[in-house]
Design an enzyme around this catalytic site. Structure first.
Site, PDB file in Angstrom:
ATOM      1  N   HIS A   1       0.812  -1.217   0.000  1.00 25.98           N
ATOM      2  CA  HIS A   1       0.000   0.000   0.000  1.00 25.98           C
ATOM      3  C   HIS A   1       0.850   1.273   0.000  1.00 25.98           C
ATOM      4  O   HIS A   1       0.328   2.363  -0.242  1.00 25.98           O
ATOM      5  CB  HIS A   1      -0.986   0.001   1.181  1.00 25.98           C
ATOM      6  CG  HIS A   1      -0.368   0.246   2.525  1.00 25.98           C
ATOM      7  ND1 HIS A   1      -0.034  -0.765   3.385  1.00 25.98           N
ATOM      8  CD2 HIS A   1      -0.029   1.399   3.160  1.00 25.98           C
ATOM      9  CE1 HIS A   1       0.472  -0.255   4.497  1.00 25.98           C
ATOM     10  NE2 HIS A   1       0.486   1.060   4.378  1.00 25.98           N
TER      11      HIS A   1
ATOM     12  N   ASP B   1       0.275  -7.759   1.604  1.00 22.86           N
ATOM     13  CA  ASP B   1       0.546  -6.323   1.623  1.00 22.86           C
ATOM     14  C   ASP B   1       2.047  -6.040   1.627  1.00 22.86           C
ATOM     15  O   ASP B   1       2.531  -5.191   2.368  1.00 22.86           O
ATOM     16  CB  ASP B   1      -0.121  -5.646   2.824  1.00 22.86           C
ATOM     17  CG  ASP B   1      -0.141  -4.116   2.676  1.00 22.86           C
ATOM     18  OD1 ASP B   1       0.037  -3.638   1.542  1.00 22.86           O
ATOM     19  OD2 ASP B   1      -0.311  -3.420   3.687  1.00 22.86           O
TER      20      ASP B   1
ATOM     21  N   SER C   1       4.660   2.558   7.855  1.00 25.09           N
ATOM     22  CA  SER C   1       4.388   1.400   7.002  1.00 25.09           C
ATOM     23  C   SER C   1       5.596   1.054   6.149  1.00 25.09           C
ATOM     24  O   SER C   1       6.159   1.908   5.467  1.00 25.09           O
ATOM     25  CB  SER C   1       3.192   1.685   6.086  1.00 25.09           C
ATOM     26  OG  SER C   1       2.010   1.802   6.836  1.00 25.09           O
TER      27      SER C   1
END
Length: 513
Positions: free
Chosen positions: A131, A163, A240
């Site tokens: 992402h 992911d 992230s």
């Protein structure tokens, strides 16, 4: 000198002496003046020479290793900027003349998003989250190293089901992180999270491993694999793709998500285990896609009641609900109803643990299963097959039914029913059609998974319930179930399912769009 002057001088000296004595007495008894002495002591302690050296401190507690770990890890965590297109929705009110949006049509609007990444090789391969780079425009990725060097980057490959993604910069002698073994991580261990939250470069936070094998249903992908390491080390937006490391400076996880009601850190962060992340990274670098190993079963965690029914002495294992015909498990002699207690010698307690342990292997490799069958332990060695590119749920629905003679042989062999169809509904639940004994076209429609906080979950639908009718019309086939649900939702905006639970109690659940 006159006598009077001598007397006055004497009195003045006495007054001065009394005043000084009083001030001295007040100073020595006033407790609020005591900290003045402490200030001098504190100032003395502000020496650049520490009382104990780093080597001595490291023998006292792992916490004193944080400084050294940070120095080693920070250079391996990068700052990623991605330029992504911004979609604009025009109001459908008949009044928009588009005159004010000519530049938006000629020059599409774009936004800049930020995240983190981990250099895993000295020649510039970087592991991050899908992402973080998803949707980036061509030449829209930039990587900034901790020493402020900047490089354009290209996407090597992505894997939405975990992911994860790998990107590449053209550089040499890039500091690379040391990879750890996430299977040896224990709850309570000290860990450090390194990343770029809120664009704050090279931020280090500390905490402990709060839990393992968390399935929080964050990844939006049909074939998702979630077995996160949970930590209370502060993780925020921008973290992230950053590193979660142990006190040896080894990578044990890729920071991926937070559980928060405010959108910021509230004590719950989640990281993809390093063993799974590195398997995905190796596949993406070597093949450009992930070679996903397939066991060929549908599974469900064993709960307390089921453990009693199965004769287990404790709640452990993952039950196999069905076995795909000609799949890896089928060819190895694994049957529906078996309970997998351990994979390659490691016990499993949740279905996502089994998924993770299979996902870190490649097709063609063997996996050793410790199975509970009819009150005794059985060992099976299974050679994994490769997962098809399209989701299994869609493929199984297209398959032809088993011929009657083959179906009877299958039931006679494993003594249980065999699933043929699986379908996941947009309302948040998954249904499996299991052949009724001696019937080739009739199925028990069993709910095998309900996603938390979905419409189905909120309305009370639960796993193991059987769907027996839709708005008073009996159903015995997944295709018919899909048609009826779609029809009633389209026409009425709602549908009522009649369900039967494990205690043979009937209930009605209304679902809405």
């Amino acid at each position: 000198m006159k006598k009077r002057d001598i007397v006055l001088t004497g009195l003045l000296l006495v007054l001065v002496g009394a005043t000084l004595g009083t001030l001295f007495a007040l100073y020595t008894v006033n407790s609020q003046l005591a900290p003045l002495a402490e200030v001098r002591v504190t100032e003395v302690k502000k020496s650049e020479a520490p009382l104990l050296g780093d080597d001595e401190l490291s023998t006292i507690s792992d916490r004193f290793l944080f400084k050294k770990v940070a120095e080693e890890v920070i250079p391996t965590v990068v700052y990623i900027e991605a330029i992504v297109p911004v979609e604009q929705s025009m109001p459908d009110d008949g009044n928009h003349d588009f005159e004010g949006s000519i530049w938006d049509r000629l020059v599409p609007r774009r936004a800049r998003t930020v995240g983190s990444g981990i250099t895993i090789s000295e020649d510039g391969y970087i592991l991050t989250n899908n992402h973080v780079v998803e949707g980036a425009v061509k030449k829209g990725l930039k990587v900034v190293l901790s020493d402020k060097r900047e490089y354009p980057a290209r996407v090597v490959g992505t894997d939405p089901s975990t992911d994860l993604a790998v990107i590449k910069i053209e550089a040499e002698q890039v500091p690379a992180i040391t990879i750890g073994n996430s299977q040896t991580v224990d709850v309570g261990e000290w860990v450090l999270a390194v990343g770029n939250p809120f664009r704050l470069r090279s931020t280090v936070t500390a905490g402990i491993v709060s839990a393992l094998s968390r399935d929080v249903q964050i990844i939006d992908d049909r074939m998702r694999i979630e077995s996160f390491i949970q930590t209370d080390a502060a993780i925020n937006k921008g973290n992230s793709g950053g590193a979660l490391v142990n006190t040896s400076g080894q990578l044990i996880g890729v920071n991926t998500a937070i559980a928060s009601q405010s959108g910021a850190y509230q004590g719950y962060g989640f990281a993809v285990p390093s063993n799974l992340a590195m398997k995905v990274a190796r596949d993406l670098i070597e093949f450009g896609t992930v070679k996903r190993a397939l066991l060929g079963v549908s599974i469900q965690s064993v709960d307390f009641d089921r453990a009693i029914d199965l004769g287990l002495d404790r709640v452990i294992g993952v039950e196999i609900l069905s076995v795909s015909r000609d799949g890896a498990a089928d060819e190895a002699g694994v049957y529906a109803g078996d309970v997998v207690l351990a994979v390659n010698g490691q016990e499993v307690y949740e279905s996502n643990q089994l998924q993770e342990k299979v996902a870190i292997l490649r097709p063609g490799e063997y996996v050793e299963l410790d199975i509970w069958r009819n009150g005794r332990r059985v060992q099976k060695s299974v050679q994994l097959k490769e997962m098809e590119q399209e989701p299994i749920a869609e493929l199984t629905f297209e398959e032809e039914p088993l011929p009657v003679d083959e179906l009877e042989q299958e039931q006679e062999r494993d003594g249980s029913t065999t699933a043929v169809d699986v379908y996941e509904f947009d309302l948040g639940f998954r249904v499996m059609g299991i052949n009724k004994i001696n019937e080739t076209e009739a199925f028990d429609l069993v709910v095998t998974q309900v996603f938390k906080y979905s419409e189905a979950w909120n309305r009370g639908l639960r796993e193991s319930q059987k769907i027996i009718s839709v708005d008073d019309k009996p159903v015995e086939d997944i295709g018919e179930l899909r048609e009826l649900i779609d029809e009633h939702l389209s026409e009425y905006g709602a549908v009522t399912l009649e369900v039967l639970d494990e205690d043979e109690a009937t209930g009605f659940i209304e679902l809405k769009n």
